[in-house]
Design an enzyme around this catalytic site. Structure first.
Site, PDB file in Angstrom:
ATOM      1  N   ASP A  81     -11.627  53.201  30.999  1.00  0.00           N
ATOM      2  CA  ASP A  81     -11.761  52.130  30.533  1.00  0.00           C
ATOM      3  C   ASP A  81     -12.316  51.413  29.579  1.00  0.00           C
ATOM      4  O   ASP A  81     -13.122  51.760  28.840  1.00  0.00           O
ATOM      5  CB  ASP A  81     -10.419  50.965  31.293  1.00  0.00           C
ATOM      6  CG  ASP A  81      -9.453  49.969  30.591  1.00  0.00           C
ATOM      7  OD1 ASP A  81      -9.854  49.978  29.203  1.00  0.00           O
ATOM      8  OD2 ASP A  81      -9.522  49.358  30.752  1.00  0.00           O
ATOM      9  N   PHE A 122      -2.271  49.484  26.978  1.00  0.00           N
ATOM     10  CA  PHE A 122      -1.528  49.575  28.558  1.00  0.00           C
ATOM     11  C   PHE A 122      -0.519  51.304  28.221  1.00  0.00           C
ATOM     12  O   PHE A 122       0.610  50.864  28.568  1.00  0.00           O
ATOM     13  CB  PHE A 122      -0.949  48.658  28.547  1.00  0.00           C
ATOM     14  CG  PHE A 122      -1.764  48.419  30.645  1.00  0.00           C
ATOM     15  CD1 PHE A 122      -2.757  48.002  31.200  1.00  0.00           C
ATOM     16  CD2 PHE A 122      -0.589  48.792  31.331  1.00  0.00           C
ATOM     17  CE1 PHE A 122      -3.064  48.473  31.869  1.00  0.00           C
ATOM     18  CE2 PHE A 122      -0.511  49.505  32.806  1.00  0.00           C
ATOM     19  CZ  PHE A 122      -1.744  48.772  32.793  1.00  0.00           C
ATOM     20  N   VAL A 123      -0.675  51.578  29.070  1.00  0.00           N
ATOM     21  CA  VAL A 123       0.053  52.817  29.666  1.00  0.00           C
ATOM     22  C   VAL A 123       0.564  53.000  30.270  1.00  0.00           C
ATOM     23  O   VAL A 123      -0.703  52.792  32.030  1.00  0.00           O
ATOM     24  CB  VAL A 123      -0.739  53.983  28.900  1.00  0.00           C
ATOM     25  CG1 VAL A 123      -0.701  54.487  27.670  1.00  0.00           C
ATOM     26  CG2 VAL A 123      -1.853  54.810  29.417  1.00  0.00           C
ATOM     27  N   GLY A 179      -4.077  56.848  41.329  1.00  0.00           N
ATOM     28  CA  GLY A 179      -4.225  56.975  39.650  1.00  0.00           C
ATOM     29  C   GLY A 179      -4.002  58.902  39.514  1.00  0.00           C
ATOM     30  O   GLY A 179      -3.652  58.738  38.447  1.00  0.00           O
TER      31      GLY A 179
END
Ligand code: IMP
Ligand code: MG
Length: 185
Positions: free
Chosen positions: A102, A151-152, A43
């Site tokens: 998160d 949620f991105v 990510g």
């Protein structure tokens, strides 16, 4: 805008400004030092690439790939290291670069694991933070943006390995979103 997205949260210009701010803080804090920057795959790859190009320090760069299973309240929750570092971090000034914080499970477990290897210092830099979702406390030293619980995707962030290449960050339409069973960075 990609048709699977509901809205764009941060466009290219906003992301560039955010990265310039974070890099400025890091350049100032580590003046005279040569930190080891660790990108958490996958990510963080675009964020990391943009961030390090704004650093004026003599950095070293490494990558790690990890995933975290189970919730913080379960003792079974553990960190799985899919790809470890190639070098010893003992005595190094380490900066961990993550895409999004998160529940906090991944970063808190990774931080504990790396602390055992006795770095001189260990700081965390995350582009995004969803504080409402936190299950375990994680101290963040450099934070791009706090965002609401949505949620991105984009700019390195995926859903099911898709959308990472988008040059902006947006909220995925709920119709496409499902809760992933395994979260990998
Ligand atoms: P945590 O262990 O719950 O903090 O999870 C962190 C990891 O979950 C991140 O490195 C991401 O890979 C993934 N993740 C959490 N929220 C999102 C999101 O909104 N979009 C994409 N990936 C996410
Ligand atoms: Mg991911």
């Amino acid at each position: 805008m990609n048709q699977d997205l509901e809205t764009i949260l941060f466009d290219e210009e906003e992301l560039a400004a955010c990265i310039a701010r974070l890099a400025g803080q890091i350049n100032e804090d580590y003046a005279g030092k040569s930190p080891l920057v660790i990108g958490i795959l996958q990510g963080s790859f675009i964020f990391l690439a943009d961030l390090v190009r704004k650093l004026t320090l003599p950095i070293d760069l490494e990558f790690m790939s990890v995933s975290s299973y189970g919730s913080s309240s379960k003792s079974s929750g553990k960190l799985s290291i899919r790809m470890d570092l190639a070098t010893d971090i003992r005595g190094r000034d380490v900066i961990l670069v993550e895409d999004i914080l998160d529940s906090g499970n991944t970063l808190s477990r990774l931080r504990d694991e790396l602390q055992k290897r006795e770095p001189a210092s260990l700081r965390i830099c995350t582009l995004l933070d969803k504080p409402d979702r936190r299950e375990v406390e994680v101290e963040v030293d450099y934070r791009g943006y706090a965002i609401p619980d949505a949620f991105v995707v984009g700019y390195g962030l995926d859903f099911d390995q898709r959308y990472r290449h988008l040059p902006y960050i947006g909220v995925l339409k709920p119709i496409i979103y499902e809760t992933p069973t395994e979260k990998s960075t």
